[in-house]
Design a protein around this motif. Structure first.
Motif, short mmCIF file in Angstrom:
data_model
loop_
_atom_site.label_atom_id
_atom_site.label_comp_id
_atom_site.label_asym_id
_atom_site.label_seq_id
_atom_site.Cartn_x
_atom_site.Cartn_y
_atom_site.Cartn_z
N ALA A 5 0.84 -1.19 0.00
CA ALA A 5 0.00 0.00 0.00
C ALA A 5 0.88 1.24 0.00
O ALA A 5 1.91 1.28 0.68
CB ALA A 5 -0.91 0.00 1.21
N SER A 6 0.47 2.25 -0.74
CA SER A 6 1.24 3.49 -0.82
C SER A 6 0.32 4.65 -1.13
O SER A 6 -0.86 4.47 -1.45
CB SER A 6 2.32 3.36 -1.90
OG SER A 6 1.72 3.16 -3.17
N GLY A 7 0.87 5.86 -1.03
CA GLY A 7 0.12 7.05 -1.40
C GLY A 7 -0.34 7.91 -0.25
O GLY A 7 -0.91 8.98 -0.47
N GLY A 8 -0.12 7.46 0.96
CA GLY A 8 -0.51 8.25 2.11
C GLY A 8 0.38 9.46 2.30
O GLY A 8 1.40 9.61 1.63
N LEU A 19 -4.60 6.53 -2.93
CA LEU A 19 -3.89 5.38 -2.40
C LEU A 19 -3.83 4.27 -3.43
O LEU A 19 -4.77 4.11 -4.23
CB LEU A 19 -4.58 4.87 -1.13
CG LEU A 19 -4.82 5.89 -0.02
CD1 LEU A 19 -5.44 5.19 1.19
CD2 LEU A 19 -3.56 6.62 0.36
N CYS A 21 -2.73 0.00 -3.96
CA CYS A 21 -2.45 -1.29 -3.33
C CYS A 21 -2.01 -2.25 -4.43
O CYS A 21 -2.84 -2.72 -5.21
CB CYS A 21 -3.68 -1.81 -2.62
SG CYS A 21 -3.48 -3.44 -1.86
N TRP A 40 -10.75 -1.68 1.10
CA TRP A 40 -9.94 -0.75 1.89
C TRP A 40 -10.59 -0.61 3.27
O TRP A 40 -11.82 -0.53 3.40
CB TRP A 40 -9.86 0.62 1.23
CG TRP A 40 -8.99 0.66 0.02
CD1 TRP A 40 -9.37 0.49 -1.28
CD2 TRP A 40 -7.57 0.87 -0.01
NE1 TRP A 40 -8.29 0.59 -2.11
CE2 TRP A 40 -7.16 0.82 -1.36
CE3 TRP A 40 -6.59 1.11 0.96
CZ2 TRP A 40 -5.83 1.00 -1.76
CZ3 TRP A 40 -5.28 1.28 0.57
CH2 TRP A 40 -4.91 1.23 -0.77
N TYR A 97 -4.51 3.47 6.53
CA TYR A 97 -5.38 2.81 5.56
C TYR A 97 -4.75 1.49 5.12
O TYR A 97 -3.55 1.44 4.79
CB TYR A 97 -5.61 3.72 4.36
CG TYR A 97 -6.59 4.83 4.65
CD1 TYR A 97 -6.24 5.88 5.48
CD2 TYR A 97 -7.88 4.81 4.13
CE1 TYR A 97 -7.13 6.90 5.79
CE2 TYR A 97 -8.78 5.82 4.42
CZ TYR A 97 -8.41 6.85 5.25
OH TYR A 97 -9.31 7.85 5.55
N THR A 109 -0.90 2.42 5.07
CA THR A 109 -0.29 3.69 4.71
C THR A 109 -1.01 4.80 5.49
O THR A 109 -2.24 4.81 5.55
CB THR A 109 -0.34 3.93 3.18
OG1 THR A 109 0.35 5.14 2.85
CG2 THR A 109 -1.76 3.99 2.65
N VAL A 111 -2.54 8.28 6.48
CA VAL A 111 -3.13 9.50 5.93
C VAL A 111 -3.41 10.45 7.09
O VAL A 111 -4.11 10.08 8.04
CB VAL A 111 -4.44 9.18 5.17
CG1 VAL A 111 -5.15 10.47 4.77
CG2 VAL A 111 -4.15 8.32 3.95
#
Length: 115
Positions: A5-8, A19, A21, A40, A97, A109, A111
């Motif tokens: 998971a990434s983007g936070g 985000l 995954c 999610w 998340y 990740t 947020v």
């Protein structure tokens, strides 16, 4: 088997984040990935993990009432990746998340929505 998971990050109220995954490993071939729902969840400080959104293998989305109209879940089976587009973020959206696919969990990740 791995879910990344990434983007936070840190965003101001009213802002947006997306985000991702990403699934990897032999269990998550593109075909296999396409047969599973992507979900999610989020866990705010001091609270239990809560369901946020789900997209079925056929692409049908469902959302928790708290995010309906602000969040959009999607998937790209060729990339074996699920997404959560989060708009009009509020401080109460602050949480870690997590994605879940086929009962496997990503690492989460963070947020943070704050001015």
């Amino acid at each position: 088997v791995q879910l990344q998971a990434s983007g936070g990050g840190l965003v101001q109220p009213g802002g947006s984040l997306r985000l991702s995954c990403a699934a990897s490993g032999s269990r998550f071939s593109s075909w296999a990935f396409s047969t599973w729902a992507v979900e999610w969840y989020r866990q705010a400080p001091g609270k239990q993990r809560a369901w946020v959104a789900r997209i079925s293998s056929g692409g049908t989305p469902n959302y928790a009432d708290s995010v309906k109209g602000r969040f959009t879940i999607s998937r790209d089976n060729a990339k074996r990746t699920g997404y959560l587009q989060m708009n009009s973020l509020k401080p109460e959206d602050t949480a870690v998340y997590y994605c879940n696919i086929a009962d496997f969990w990503g690492q989460g990740t963070l947020v943070t929505v704050s001015s």
